[in-house]
Design an enzyme around this catalytic site. Structure first.
Site, PDB file in Angstrom:
ATOM      1  CD  GLU A 170      -3.052  -0.954   2.222  1.00 20.17           C
ATOM      2  OE1 GLU A 170      -4.075  -1.647   2.139  1.00 20.17           O
ATOM      3  OE2 GLU A 170      -2.839  -0.178   3.190  1.00 20.17           O
ATOM      4  CD  GLU A 352      -3.982  -5.500   3.805  1.00 16.50           C
ATOM      5  OE1 GLU A 352      -4.905  -4.699   4.114  1.00 16.50           O
ATOM      6  OE2 GLU A 352      -2.779  -5.277   4.029  1.00 16.50           O
TER       7      GLU A 352
END
Length: 448
Positions: A170, A352
């Site tokens: 991320e 995720e």
């Protein structure tokens, strides 16, 4: 508990897993030679984390990893995605390694393999050594070299057993929230530093890919991106412009240069002064897959008070959320999986996906979490629909195995399939854990 998701549509070999990250679960923050990270510092800034929570103990995975691997084995997962804590193996971020820290990951990896689970190692999940931040951190171009040296250490130590590596997790989140919107470590608001951080993370990614190729035979490499549709809160020109610029920061600033060899248009002009000759070739290195972290779309608005003029808007009236104000739109997850396949032409792993809740044990000690089961049912159904529409999805990792430290939100939101009583560390599988285990079992039976 119901396992409503159809087990059909998942091919043989589809990879089911769970994800965690080092700072969120390990604890032992000052034990066995680990150095401080920018999140250890952030946790001690007044107001930096809700309730003044810290990752000092977290889930105590550092001492209880065998128990957690047993939980994974009970789920039947095929893979475990975890991160190495850079300051645990290199306490000052560079220089002399920490043998005790390196030994911990040896024990962890060996135990994961012994359980019949494939280790997926992420090099960086937000815990930059504080000593490197003191030298400029991600805003210092030298960080790409520091990261490459760290990657060499990890690859040489674990590459005989670990074959799946992610460079960074991320990057859009930790650069935007770390250097422009002060919601995360290091909590800076500076346009130039934000732009340099974006570019230097991309350089670090490229250097990491080259290191892993050189040192790990048979390696499979990707980076993990948080990609979510950005929707203007209204049809006003200001909100549409804000959403388009946020989309570049959030969804394109990293996968586009890493995989297509170019920055998106608005950011390209801003980052160009920070580039040197040959940088794009250093960034755009061949990878094997793209990792997707996705929870729901973003509703964006113009906000002149922020660094870049965009901000997060309230959810539309009547929109479903999953406990902490994050929207539930499974059809947008489906569409994002198709978009990634078409844009980047790589296999996709959902690294995720999950749902928060305020899960508490009942009088008998059981933890029932129907909201999470509903969310995971909707989203795994949407993933199967995306695959039928042509998305090349090869695996799915639930966030998260355990309730854990959730960054600036502290220990309030609970994303785990397993409930953790933080004062005692006691683990209790939730009803969603049984749901996930049954989905995995049934999908393998159907595929066979």
């Amino acid at each position: 508990m119901t396992a409503a998701t159809s087990a059909e549509g998942f091919p043989p070999g589809f990879l089911w897993g769970v994800s965690t990250s080092a700072y969120q679960i390990e604890g032992a923050a000052a034990q066995d030679g680990r150095g401080p990270s920018i999140w250890d510092t952030r946790c001690r800034v007044p107001g930096g984390v809700v309730n003044g929570d810290t990752g000092d103990v977290a889930c105590d995975h550092y001492h209880r990893y065998a128990e957690d691997i047993a939980l994974m084995r009970g789920l039947g997962v095929g893979a475990y995605r975890f991160s190495v804590a850079w300051p645990r193996v290199l306490p000052r971020g560079r220089g002399a390694p920490n043998d005790k820290g390196l030994d911990f990951y040896d024990r962890l990896i060996d135990a994961v393999l012994e359980a019949g689970i494939e280790p997926w190692l992420c090099l960086y999940h937000w815990d930059l050594p504080q000593s490197l931040h003191d030298l400029g951190g991600w805003a210092n171009r030298d960080v790409a070299g520091w990261f490459a040296d760290y990657a060499v250490l990890v690859a040489r130590r674990y590459g005989d057993r670990v074959k799946h590596f992610a460079t960074v997790n991320e990057p859009s989140v930790f650069t935007l929230f770390g250097y422009a919107i002060p919601w995360a470590a290091p909590g800076i608001t500076d346009r130039a530093m934000n732009l340099r951080a974006i570019h230097h993370v991309n350089l670090a990614h490229g250097a990491g890919v080259d290191v892993l190729r050189d040192h790990v035979p048979g390696v499979s490499i990707g980076a993990i991106h948080n990609c979510q549709p950005v929707i203007p809160a209204t049809d006003s020109e200001a909100d549409r412009e804000a959403a388009a610029f946020l989309d570049e920061h959030w969804n394109l600033a990293f996968p586009d240069p890493q995989l297509l060899g170019r920055y998106p248009s608005r950011l390209a002009a801003l980052i160009e002064p920070h580039m040197q000759a040959g940088d794009m070739a250093r960034i755009c290195r061949p990878t094997d897959w793209i990792g997707l972290n996705h929870y729901g779309p973003i509703f964006a608005k113009a906000d002149a008070s922020t660094t870049w003029g965009f901000g997060w808007a309230d959810l539309p009236d009547g929109a479903e959320d999953h406990g902490i104000g994050w929207p539930v739109f499974p059809e947008m997850f489906r569409d994002e999986l198709v978009r990634l396949t078409r844009r980047y032409r790589l296999p996709v792993y959902v690294a995720e996906n999950g749902c928060s809740g305020n899960d508490t044990p009942d009088a008998n000690g059981a933890v029932d979490d129907p909201r999470r089961i509903r969310y995971l049912t909707l989203y795994t159904d949407a993933m199967r629909d995306a695959m039928r529409a042509g998305a090349d999805v090869r695996g799915y990792f639930v966030w998260s195995l355990l309730d854990s430290f959730e960054w600036g939100s502290g220990y309030g939101p609970r994303f785990g399939l397993v409930h953790v009583d933080f004062p005692t560390g006691t683990r209790t599988p939730k009803s969603s854990a049984r749901w996930y285990a049954e989905l995995i079992r049934r999908s393998r039976t159907v595929a066979a």
